[in-house]
Design a protein around this motif. Structure first.
Motif, PDB file in Angstrom:
ATOM      1  N   LEU A   1      -2.855  13.075   3.631  1.00  8.22           N
ATOM      2  CA  LEU A   1      -3.932  13.681   3.189  1.00  8.22           C
ATOM      3  C   LEU A   1      -3.520  15.203   2.838  1.00  8.22           C
ATOM      4  O   LEU A   1      -4.243  15.709   1.992  1.00  8.22           O
ATOM      5  N   LEU A   2      -2.452  15.765   3.831  1.00  8.38           N
ATOM      6  CA  LEU A   2      -2.092  16.908   3.436  1.00  8.38           C
ATOM      7  C   LEU A   2      -1.516  16.919   2.058  1.00  8.38           C
ATOM      8  O   LEU A   2      -1.721  18.051   1.352  1.00  8.38           O
ATOM      9  N   GLY A   3      -0.482  16.201   1.486  1.00  5.89           N
ATOM     10  CA  GLY A   3      -0.138  16.026   0.238  1.00  5.89           C
ATOM     11  C   GLY A   3      -1.038  16.099  -0.841  1.00  5.89           C
ATOM     12  O   GLY A   3      -1.082  16.937  -1.831  1.00  5.89           O
ATOM     13  N   VAL A   4      -2.452  15.251  -0.577  1.00  2.77           N
ATOM     14  CA  VAL A   4      -3.459  15.394  -1.416  1.00  2.77           C
ATOM     15  C   VAL A   4      -4.204  16.591  -1.487  1.00  2.77           C
ATOM     16  O   VAL A   4      -4.333  17.303  -2.676  1.00  2.77           O
ATOM     17  N   ALA A   5      -4.278  17.533  -0.157  1.00  2.00           N
ATOM     18  CA  ALA A   5      -4.651  18.716  -0.324  1.00  2.00           C
ATOM     19  C   ALA A   5      -3.906  19.681  -0.985  1.00  2.00           C
ATOM     20  O   ALA A   5      -4.266  20.687  -1.702  1.00  2.00           O
ATOM     21  N   VAL A   6      -2.183  19.543  -0.963  1.00  2.00           N
ATOM     22  CA  VAL A   6      -1.679  20.543  -1.635  1.00  2.00           C
ATOM     23  C   VAL A   6      -1.786  20.420  -3.080  1.00  2.00           C
ATOM     24  O   VAL A   6      -1.644  21.419  -3.836  1.00  2.00           O
ATOM     25  N   THR A   7      -1.827  18.899  -3.561  1.00  2.00           N
ATOM     26  CA  THR A   7      -2.033  18.826  -5.064  1.00  2.00           C
ATOM     27  C   THR A   7      -3.537  19.553  -5.285  1.00  2.00           C
ATOM     28  O   THR A   7      -3.469  20.137  -6.502  1.00  2.00           O
ATOM     29  N   ALA A   8      -4.514  19.314  -4.511  1.00  2.00           N
ATOM     30  CA  ALA A   8      -6.073  19.870  -5.008  1.00  2.00           C
ATOM     31  C   ALA A   8      -5.946  21.354  -5.064  1.00  2.00           C
ATOM     32  O   ALA A   8      -6.511  22.103  -5.742  1.00  2.00           O
TER      33      ALA A   8
ATOM     34  N   GLN B   1      -6.711  -2.875  -9.890  1.00  2.00           N
ATOM     35  CA  GLN B   1      -7.835  -3.387  -8.717  1.00  2.00           C
ATOM     36  C   GLN B   1      -7.217  -4.698  -8.304  1.00  2.00           C
ATOM     37  O   GLN B   1      -7.386  -5.159  -7.073  1.00  2.00           O
ATOM     38  N   ALA B   2      -6.442  -5.508  -9.146  1.00  2.00           N
ATOM     39  CA  ALA B   2      -5.963  -6.609  -8.515  1.00  2.00           C
ATOM     40  C   ALA B   2      -4.900  -6.442  -7.660  1.00  2.00           C
ATOM     41  O   ALA B   2      -4.831  -6.840  -6.472  1.00  2.00           O
ATOM     42  N   PHE B   3      -3.754  -5.336  -7.772  1.00  2.00           N
ATOM     43  CA  PHE B   3      -3.132  -5.033  -6.779  1.00  2.00           C
ATOM     44  C   PHE B   3      -3.601  -4.509  -5.691  1.00  2.00           C
ATOM     45  O   PHE B   3      -3.024  -4.961  -4.376  1.00  2.00           O
ATOM     46  N   PHE B   4      -4.677  -3.659  -5.513  1.00  2.00           N
ATOM     47  CA  PHE B   4      -5.448  -3.361  -4.431  1.00  2.00           C
ATOM     48  C   PHE B   4      -6.023  -4.384  -3.539  1.00  2.00           C
ATOM     49  O   PHE B   4      -6.167  -4.288  -2.432  1.00  2.00           O
ATOM     50  N   ILE B   5      -6.655  -5.359  -4.390  1.00  2.00           N
ATOM     51  CA  ILE B   5      -7.190  -6.314  -3.728  1.00  2.00           C
ATOM     52  C   ILE B   5      -5.977  -7.218  -3.138  1.00  2.00           C
ATOM     53  O   ILE B   5      -6.582  -7.602  -1.798  1.00  2.00           O
ATOM     54  N   ARG B   6      -5.168  -7.849  -3.480  1.00  2.00           N
ATOM     55  CA  ARG B   6      -3.924  -8.466  -3.318  1.00  2.00           C
ATOM     56  C   ARG B   6      -3.240  -7.631  -1.826  1.00  2.00           C
ATOM     57  O   ARG B   6      -2.949  -8.180  -0.853  1.00  2.00           O
ATOM     58  N   GLY B   7      -3.219  -6.282  -2.274  1.00  2.00           N
ATOM     59  CA  GLY B   7      -2.477  -5.363  -1.035  1.00  2.00           C
ATOM     60  C   GLY B   7      -3.431  -5.481   0.110  1.00  2.00           C
ATOM     61  O   GLY B   7      -2.869  -5.486   1.284  1.00  2.00           O
ATOM     62  N   ASN B   8      -4.668  -5.398  -0.084  1.00  2.00           N
ATOM     63  CA  ASN B   8      -5.604  -5.380   1.024  1.00  2.00           C
ATOM     64  C   ASN B   8      -5.475  -6.677   1.763  1.00  2.00           C
ATOM     65  O   ASN B   8      -5.468  -6.829   2.930  1.00  2.00           O
ATOM     66  N   GLU B   9      -5.425  -7.969   1.163  1.00  2.00           N
ATOM     67  CA  GLU B   9      -5.142  -9.100   1.540  1.00  2.00           C
ATOM     68  C   GLU B   9      -4.017  -9.172   2.250  1.00  2.00           C
ATOM     69  O   GLU B   9      -3.990  -9.800   3.547  1.00  2.00           O
ATOM     70  N   VAL B  10      -2.883  -8.780   1.681  1.00  2.00           N
ATOM     71  CA  VAL B  10      -1.601  -8.993   2.380  1.00  2.00           C
ATOM     72  C   VAL B  10      -1.323  -8.100   4.001  1.00  2.00           C
ATOM     73  O   VAL B  10      -0.894  -8.130   4.766  1.00  2.00           O
ATOM     74  N   LEU B  11      -1.693  -6.710   3.473  1.00  2.00           N
ATOM     75  CA  LEU B  11      -1.391  -5.448   4.262  1.00  2.00           C
ATOM     76  C   LEU B  11      -2.576  -5.279   5.300  1.00  2.00           C
ATOM     77  O   LEU B  11      -2.176  -4.610   6.300  1.00  2.00           O
ATOM     78  N   GLY B  12      -3.771  -5.632   4.796  1.00  2.00           N
ATOM     79  CA  GLY B  12      -5.140  -5.384   5.556  1.00  2.00           C
ATOM     80  C   GLY B  12      -5.351  -3.950   5.041  1.00  2.00           C
ATOM     81  O   GLY B  12      -4.719  -3.339   4.490  1.00  2.00           O
ATOM     82  N   SER B  13      -6.807  -3.694   5.444  1.00  2.00           N
ATOM     83  CA  SER B  13      -7.592  -2.655   4.841  1.00  2.00           C
ATOM     84  C   SER B  13      -7.032  -1.200   5.255  1.00  2.00           C
ATOM     85  O   SER B  13      -6.747  -0.416   4.370  1.00  2.00           O
ATOM     86  N   ASN B  14      -6.492  -1.060   6.470  1.00  2.00           N
ATOM     87  CA  ASN B  14      -5.917   0.176   6.898  1.00  2.00           C
ATOM     88  C   ASN B  14      -4.532   0.825   6.032  1.00  2.00           C
ATOM     89  O   ASN B  14      -4.601   1.880   5.445  1.00  2.00           O
ATOM     90  N   ALA B  15      -3.850  -0.541   6.071  1.00  2.00           N
ATOM     91  CA  ALA B  15      -2.514  -0.073   5.301  1.00  2.00           C
ATOM     92  C   ALA B  15      -2.781   0.191   3.768  1.00  2.00           C
ATOM     93  O   ALA B  15      -2.199   1.092   3.188  1.00  2.00           O
ATOM     94  N   ALA B  16      -3.377  -0.708   3.442  1.00  2.00           N
ATOM     95  CA  ALA B  16      -3.577  -0.723   1.704  1.00  2.00           C
ATOM     96  C   ALA B  16      -4.559   0.907   1.223  1.00  2.00           C
ATOM     97  O   ALA B  16      -4.110   1.256   0.409  1.00  2.00           O
ATOM     98  N   GLY B  17      -5.654   0.871   2.065  1.00  2.00           N
ATOM     99  CA  GLY B  17      -6.188   2.197   2.000  1.00  2.00           C
ATOM    100  C   GLY B  17      -5.385   3.638   1.964  1.00  2.00           C
ATOM    101  O   GLY B  17      -5.726   4.381   1.058  1.00  2.00           O
ATOM    102  N   LEU B  18      -4.300   3.256   2.460  1.00  2.00           N
ATOM    103  CA  LEU B  18      -3.455   4.418   2.365  1.00  2.00           C
ATOM    104  C   LEU B  18      -2.842   4.711   1.140  1.00  2.00           C
ATOM    105  O   LEU B  18      -2.664   5.898   0.730  1.00  2.00           O
ATOM    106  N   PHE B  19      -2.821   3.939   0.394  1.00  2.00           N
ATOM    107  CA  PHE B  19      -2.070   3.861  -0.919  1.00  2.00           C
ATOM    108  C   PHE B  19      -3.166   4.616  -1.827  1.00  2.00           C
ATOM    109  O   PHE B  19      -2.624   5.110  -2.914  1.00  2.00           O
ATOM    110  N   LEU B  20      -4.497   4.720  -1.504  1.00  2.00           N
ATOM    111  CA  LEU B  20      -5.270   5.440  -2.416  1.00  2.00           C
ATOM    112  C   LEU B  20      -4.884   7.212  -2.636  1.00  2.00           C
ATOM    113  O   LEU B  20      -5.309   7.512  -3.434  1.00  2.00           O
ATOM    114  N   ASN B  21      -4.187   7.422  -1.340  1.00  2.00           N
ATOM    115  CA  ASN B  21      -3.717   8.928  -1.626  1.00  2.00           C
ATOM    116  C   ASN B  21      -2.979   9.029  -2.571  1.00  2.00           C
ATOM    117  O   ASN B  21      -2.449  10.242  -2.944  1.00  2.00           O
ATOM    118  N   LEU B  22      -2.460   7.960  -3.432  1.00  2.00           N
ATOM    119  CA  LEU B  22      -1.261   8.101  -4.597  1.00  2.00           C
ATOM    120  C   LEU B  22      -2.186   8.724  -5.694  1.00  2.00           C
ATOM    121  O   LEU B  22      -1.551   9.056  -6.669  1.00  2.00           O
TER     122      LEU B  22
END
Length: 172
Positions: A8-15, A109-130
């Motif tokens: 989140l700090l990285g996103v804030a630095v970009t913004a 979307q395909a990668f996110f759905i599959r990542g959510n399935e494999v990693l769980g929503s907490n871990a997959a959601g973290l990648f949204l900060n990219l």
């Protein structure tokens, strides 16, 4: 929690373009509010993915694509009837349409759905900060924006936060 905070700090630095105090001077317009609403809805979608039916992730993606296409039809018809539809007329326009259709709309979307399935929503959601980090990288690569030190700092914070959070998640 430290990994999440770093992303989140990285996103804030970009913004803030390297100056976090600049975030307080930002003025929101209607488009910004739509983006905030879209982010909130996407967060809800991400959480709801935990409850998705037990179907193959590609089948689930296909249902989402068909539903999105059907939901778009009335808007396309209305825009066309009002004379406001804008269709690609050049190679660049068709290239942009192909890019948007294939990469962010389909593959991401395909990668996110599959990542959510494999990693769980907490871990997959973290990648949204990219997303803002990739936006900055694309603005440098495609629009000629100069790569600034805050870009490097943002990238390091987001990737470091993801690595730290994934390491901790993997230990559980």
């Amino acid at each position: 929690a430290v990994g999440y905070a770093l992303t989140l700090l990285g996103v804030a630095v970009t913004a803030g373009r390297g100056d976090l105090l600049d975030l307080f001077a930002l003025e929101l317009n209607r488009g910004d509010l739509f983006v905030i609403l879209a982010a909130a809805l996407y967060a809800g979608y991400s959480v709801a993915l935990r409850q998705k039916p037990r179907v193959h992730w590609l089948s689930f993606l296909c249902v989402l694509i068909v539903a999105g296409a059907l939901a778009s039809i009335p808007f396309v018809v209305a825009e066309t009837l009002m004379g406001h539809a804008i269709w690609p007329t050049s190679t660049t326009g068709w290239t942009v349409l192909a890019y948007v259709t294939l990469l962010p709309s389909l593959l991401a979307q395909a990668f996110f759905i599959r990542g959510n399935e494999v990693l769980g929503s907490n871990a997959a959601g973290l990648f949204l900060n990219l997303i803002p980090i990739m936006g900055a990288i694309f603005s440098v690569a495609l629009l000629g924006e100069r790569f600034q030190p805050f870009h490097a700092l943002s990238l390091a914070l987001v990737l470091g936060g993801i690595a730290l959070a994934q390491r901790r998640l993997g230990q559980k």
